[in-house]
Design an enzyme around this catalytic site. Structure first.
Site, PDB file in Angstrom:
ATOM      1  N   GLU A  57       9.258 -16.404  45.433  1.00  0.00           N
ATOM      2  CA  GLU A  57       9.544 -15.035  44.998  1.00  0.00           C
ATOM      3  C   GLU A  57       8.538 -14.511  43.980  1.00  0.00           C
ATOM      4  OE1 GLU A  57      13.209 -14.164  42.841  1.00  0.00           O
ATOM      5  OE2 GLU A  57      13.217 -16.186  42.038  1.00  0.00           O
ATOM      6  N   GLU A 116      16.073 -24.219  44.808  1.00  0.00           N
ATOM      7  CA  GLU A 116      15.793 -23.304  43.700  1.00  0.00           C
ATOM      8  C   GLU A 116      14.302 -23.319  43.362  1.00  0.00           C
ATOM      9  OE1 GLU A 116      17.228 -20.945  42.414  1.00  0.00           O
ATOM     10  OE2 GLU A 116      16.342 -20.636  40.455  1.00  0.00           O
ATOM     11  N   ARG A 144      15.784  -3.110  37.845  1.00  0.00           N
ATOM     12  CA  ARG A 144      16.683  -2.782  38.949  1.00  0.00           C
ATOM     13  C   ARG A 144      15.927  -2.287  40.185  1.00  0.00           C
ATOM     14  NH1 ARG A 144      21.940  -1.953  36.889  1.00  0.00           N
ATOM     15  NH2 ARG A 144      22.439  -0.768  38.752  1.00  0.00           N
ATOM     16  N   LYS A 176      16.462  -6.865  40.347  1.00  0.00           N
ATOM     17  CA  LYS A 176      17.269  -7.860  39.637  1.00  0.00           C
ATOM     18  C   LYS A 176      18.698  -7.922  40.167  1.00  0.00           C
ATOM     19  CE  LYS A 176      17.918 -10.842  36.286  1.00  0.00           C
ATOM     20  NZ  LYS A 176      17.375 -12.196  36.539  1.00  0.00           N
ATOM     21  N   TRP A 179      14.801   1.408  44.040  1.00  0.00           N
ATOM     22  CA  TRP A 179      14.578   0.255  44.928  1.00  0.00           C
ATOM     23  C   TRP A 179      14.919   0.777  46.326  1.00  0.00           C
ATOM     24  CZ3 TRP A 179      17.417  -2.966  48.271  1.00  0.00           C
ATOM     25  CH2 TRP A 179      16.756  -4.138  48.642  1.00  0.00           C
ATOM     26  N   HIS A 184      14.232 -35.537  60.785  1.00  0.00           N
ATOM     27  CA  HIS A 184      14.844 -34.853  61.930  1.00  0.00           C
ATOM     28  C   HIS A 184      14.045 -33.624  62.348  1.00  0.00           C
ATOM     29  CE1 HIS A 184      18.190 -37.560  61.666  1.00  0.00           C
ATOM     30  NE2 HIS A 184      18.281 -37.298  60.369  1.00  0.00           N
ATOM     31  N   LYS A 234      11.933 -20.064  43.524  1.00  0.00           N
ATOM     32  CA  LYS A 234      11.144 -19.575  42.374  1.00  0.00           C
ATOM     33  C   LYS A 234       9.701 -19.381  42.786  1.00  0.00           C
ATOM     34  CE  LYS A 234      13.578 -18.406  40.316  1.00  0.00           C
ATOM     35  NZ  LYS A 234      15.003 -18.466  40.327  1.00  0.00           N
ATOM     36  N   CYS A 247      19.048   0.692  42.103  1.00  0.00           N
ATOM     37  CA  CYS A 247      18.208   1.663  41.399  1.00  0.00           C
ATOM     38  C   CYS A 247      18.746   1.833  39.985  1.00  0.00           C
ATOM     39  CB  CYS A 247      18.260   3.005  42.118  1.00  0.00           C
ATOM     40  SG  CYS A 247      17.827   2.887  43.857  1.00  0.00           S
ATOM     41  N   ASN A 298      22.232   5.711  43.246  1.00  0.00           N
ATOM     42  CA  ASN A 298      22.076   4.258  43.311  1.00  0.00           C
ATOM     43  C   ASN A 298      23.131   3.725  44.270  1.00  0.00           C
ATOM     44  OD1 ASN A 298      21.973   1.490  42.846  1.00  0.00           O
ATOM     45  ND2 ASN A 298      23.167   1.625  40.948  1.00  0.00           N
ATOM     46  N   GLY A 299      22.697   3.173  45.401  1.00  0.00           N
ATOM     47  CA  GLY A 299      23.662   2.646  46.373  1.00  0.00           C
ATOM     48  C   GLY A 299      23.335   3.188  47.749  1.00  0.00           C
TER      49      GLY A 299
HETATM   50  O1  M6R Z   1      23.204 -11.413  39.872  1.00  0.00           O
HETATM   51  P1  M6R Z   1      23.341 -12.510  40.872  1.00  0.00           P
HETATM   52  O2  M6R Z   1      23.183 -13.870  40.285  1.00  0.00           O
HETATM   53  O3  M6R Z   1      24.578 -12.392  41.704  1.00  0.00           O
HETATM   54  O4  M6R Z   1      22.115 -12.302  41.860  1.00  0.00           O
HETATM   55  C1  M6R Z   1      22.021 -13.030  43.045  1.00  0.00           C
HETATM   56  C2  M6R Z   1      20.595 -13.135  43.524  1.00  0.00           C
HETATM   57  O5  M6R Z   1      20.093 -11.886  43.872  1.00  0.00           O
HETATM   58  C3  M6R Z   1      19.702 -13.744  42.449  1.00  0.00           C
HETATM   59  O6  M6R Z   1      20.210 -14.979  42.049  1.00  0.00           O
HETATM   60  C4  M6R Z   1      18.261 -13.916  42.949  1.00  0.00           C
HETATM   61  O7  M6R Z   1      18.220 -14.820  44.003  1.00  0.00           O
HETATM   62  C5  M6R Z   1      17.418 -14.414  41.799  1.00  0.00           C
HETATM   63  N1  M6R Z   1      17.104 -13.332  40.913  1.00  0.00           N
HETATM   64  C6  M6R Z   1      16.202 -15.095  42.234  1.00  0.00           C
HETATM   65  O8  M6R Z   1      15.525 -15.648  41.155  1.00  0.00           O
END
Ligand code: M6R
Length: 618
Positions: free
Chosen positions: A498, A491, A27, A613, A73, A514, A495, A2, A99-100
């Site tokens: 998400e 990756e 966040r 994020k 969040w 397999h 992308k 958050c 936050n947490g």
């Molecule tokens: O800040 P970080 O790189 O440790 O975050 C880890 C993941 O949450 C982050 O890489 C997430 O998978 C990406 N934002 C996805 O695009």
């Protein structure tokens, strides 16, 4: 996860807090709220479900020059008005944001409820309000009650509260690694925030010069019109030296692009160049890492490298594993930090753990790092956020220097990570005598081309738009790659899923036969990474196996590969490049494809649903 913003000063607090929340929205954006201390000293509360902008819709902004805001969040309790912060006590004396996670909230809640406290939300956070209230009911001052609350809760978090009345007073504390609090003051005003961009108004002030203080775990700040004071949870004064931050770390601006994600994709050539700055000597053609914390002797004694991260950063770690094995000459493994932290891995002083993370605040990564430290391993972080938890725990930090990344989907920080992993691998290989001079010079020469080659891939987005239109109705995508391109397939699939919410899976291409090959039919689109590298022929075979079963294939090929292009449905091309650059290049078309598919589906590209994020909860 958050975002918290607080303001004490002479100006109207609402617009300052509102703007700060907008800058922290990366966040979390499940709900938002602001509490302003009005002219009569009463708490004026506004909340909304959904994004911060919703707070502005009624145009009804309370007046007052002290306030606290929050963007959420959701962890405990769905996004709803009742669960939105700030939470106030029953007499509306205090408003609290959080936050947490309060790990012992159930036990605290039961006790408080038995004592007559009435809970209005499903959140863990509300117990914090009642704990402060309980302290004040027992005759403690606001500060004393806030500190008492801080001593009673368990878990990693940042908490802030504002007190009603004429005397402006905000308290904030940090416990553990999950929630940062940064403080700035200038011209009789002070702000607190979860992150630097929230503090922009004060950091632009001439009298401030970008000076900020970060709370460490167990520290608290009291903000009043007289200034700020740092204390521990027993109330003892703490001296804190502010540190300078650059405008770059603070600025948040789309620079004319429709989305931060697109801007950040376009910034990749500079991000890669910046990651190499002062680390590569293009005259001697050697890599030098002045920030690397191990001596030559310690590097020579290393016997193993473990690379960890989550999400995109895990994919970077998986690429890094290949690079360290191939160019560093060391056994290397890559693992998800969220799994690694719960194992009991063998770690010795000869083990180097490389923790990768954009934010440097991801709870699982930070906890895994702490475990490594406790076991006596050597610890380096590759991260983007200076002063983050990761950089504080590590023996040394190789900063990405990619500039702030706002889009929830990581893009430029991924390429910056891959660049630094290349540098690290070459550096280890050079230092340990594994790479001869000619080979390391060849690798360095290759790296020098990276910004230009990435720029070429971004010069014309029409091809990505066109293919996005071609594939936008597809329900299932399978991404395939081998070797160093297997994590790039992961990756690409991350992308796409998400930001477009389209189902996508990734597999090492050799695993197809397999099991996953049973999925292939005319509805399934396979995105195959088949650049000209040492595994090219193997991937060609996998592509042919898919085509033989009527699968549709979109391949990422090296320019000039007319033969494979003729065998697939569509092709995207990367320029011819040395092998160690290929993962940086194959990533870019996949980012652009995902972006344009999400755009056609009208998705919220920068703030996709359910995400945030920085993932500072476990
Ligand atoms: O800040 P970080 O790189 O440790 O975050 C880890 C993941 O949450 C982050 O890489 C997430 O998978 C990406 N934002 C996805 O695009």
């Amino acid at each position: 996860m958050c975002g918290i913003v607080g303001y004490v000063g002479e100006q109207e607090a609402w617009p300052i807090i509102f703007e700060g929340l907008r800058r922290l929205e990366y966040r979390g954006y499940d709900s938002a709220g602001i509490a302003i201390i009005g002219p009569q000293g009463d708490i004026q509360l506004r909340k909304t479900v959904g994004k911060v902008n919703g707070l502005d819709e009624s145009g009804d902004h309370p007046l007052g020059s002290v306030g606290l805001g929050h963007t959420r969040w959701a962890t405990h309790g769905r996004p709803s008005y009742a669960n939105a912060h700030p939470h106030t006590d029953c007499e509306q004396r205090i408003a609290v944001v959080h936050n947490g996670i309060v790990e012992n909230y159930l036990e605290l809640k039961r006790r408080l409820a038995d004592a007559g406290h009435v809970f209005e939300s499903e959140t863990d956070s509300e117990v914090l309000t009642h704990l402060v209230e309980e302290g004040m009911d027992r005759g403690l001052s606001f500060q004393e009650a806030f500190r008492r609350m801080g001593r009673m809760v368990k878990g990693s978090q940042a908490i802030s509260a504002v007190l009603q009345g004429d005397g402006a007073e905000i308290c904030a504390l940090r416990l553990g690694h999950a929630g940062g609090i940064v403080v700035a003051q200038a011209d009789g005003q002070a702000m607190i925030g979860s992150d630097l961009p929230a503090l922009l108004p004060l950091l632009q002030s001439e009298s401030n010069m970008g000076q900020v203080s970060f709370l460490d775990t167990g520290e608290m700040v009291v903000v009043t019109r007289d200034g700020v004071e740092y204390q521990d949870l027993e109330g003892n004064h703490i001296d804190k030296q502010p540190r300078m931050v650059s405008q770059e770390e603070v600025q948040v601006d789309k620079a004319g692009y429709r989305h931060f994600m697109l801007k950040e994709i376009m910034e990749q050539p500079q991000a890669v160049a910046s990651a190499m700055r002062e680390r590569v000597n293009f005259e001697t053609r050697r890599v030098d890492l002045p920030d690397f914390p191990l001596s030559s002797q310690e590097i020579a004694e290393l016997d193993r490298v473990i690379l960890i991260g989550c999400g995109t950063s895990l994919h970077a770690a998986q690429v890094g594993r290949h690079l360290v094995e191939r160019y560093g000459g060391l056994p290397a493994e890559a693992e998800s930090a969220s799994e690694f932290r719960y194992r009991d891995p063998y770690i010795s002083p000869r083990t180097l753990v490389v923790a990768i993370g954009q934010s440097g605040e991801t709870a699982d990564t930070v906890a895994a790092m702490q475990m490594v430290k406790d076991k006596g391993g050597r610890l380096v972080t590759i991260c983007n956020a200076e002063g983050s938890q990761a950089s504080r725990i590590a023996d040394g930090s190789l900063y990405m220097r990619a500039g702030i990344e706002i889009g929830v989907a990581s893009t430029k920080t991924f390429l910056a990570s891959l660049t630094i992993l290349n540098l690290l691998a070459i550096f280890l290989g050079q230092s340990r005598g594994f790479l001869d001079t000619a080979k390391s010079q060849e690798l360095v020469d290759g790296l020098a081309q990276a910004p230009r080659l990435i720029g070429e891939l971004l010069a014309d987005s029409a091809v990505y738009q066109h293919l996005a239109q071609e594939y936008v109705g597809t329900d299932y995508f399978l991404f395939l790659g081998r070797g160093v391109n297997a994590p790039i397939a992961s990756e690409g699939s991350l992308k796409l899923k998400e930001i477009s919410y389209v189902h996508a899976e990734a597999y090492p291409a050799g695993e197809m036969k397999h099991g996953p090959i049973a999925l292939i039919d005319n509805d399934m689109v396979t995105v195959a990474l088949a650049p000209k590298d040492s595994l090219y022929e193997k991937v060609v075979n996998n592509v042919r196996e898919v085509k033989a079963r009527d699968g549709r294939v979109l391949a990422v090929l090296t320019e000039g590969d007319t033969q494979l292009a003729a065998a697939v449905d569509h092709a995207l091309y990367i320029p011819e490049a040395p092998e160690h650059l290929i993962p940086l290049l194959t990533t870019v078309p996949l980012q652009m494809l995902a972006y344009h598919i999400a755009l056609l589906l009208d998705r919220d590209v920068d703030q996709p649903r359910n995400l945030a994020k920085s993932v500072t909860v476990e």
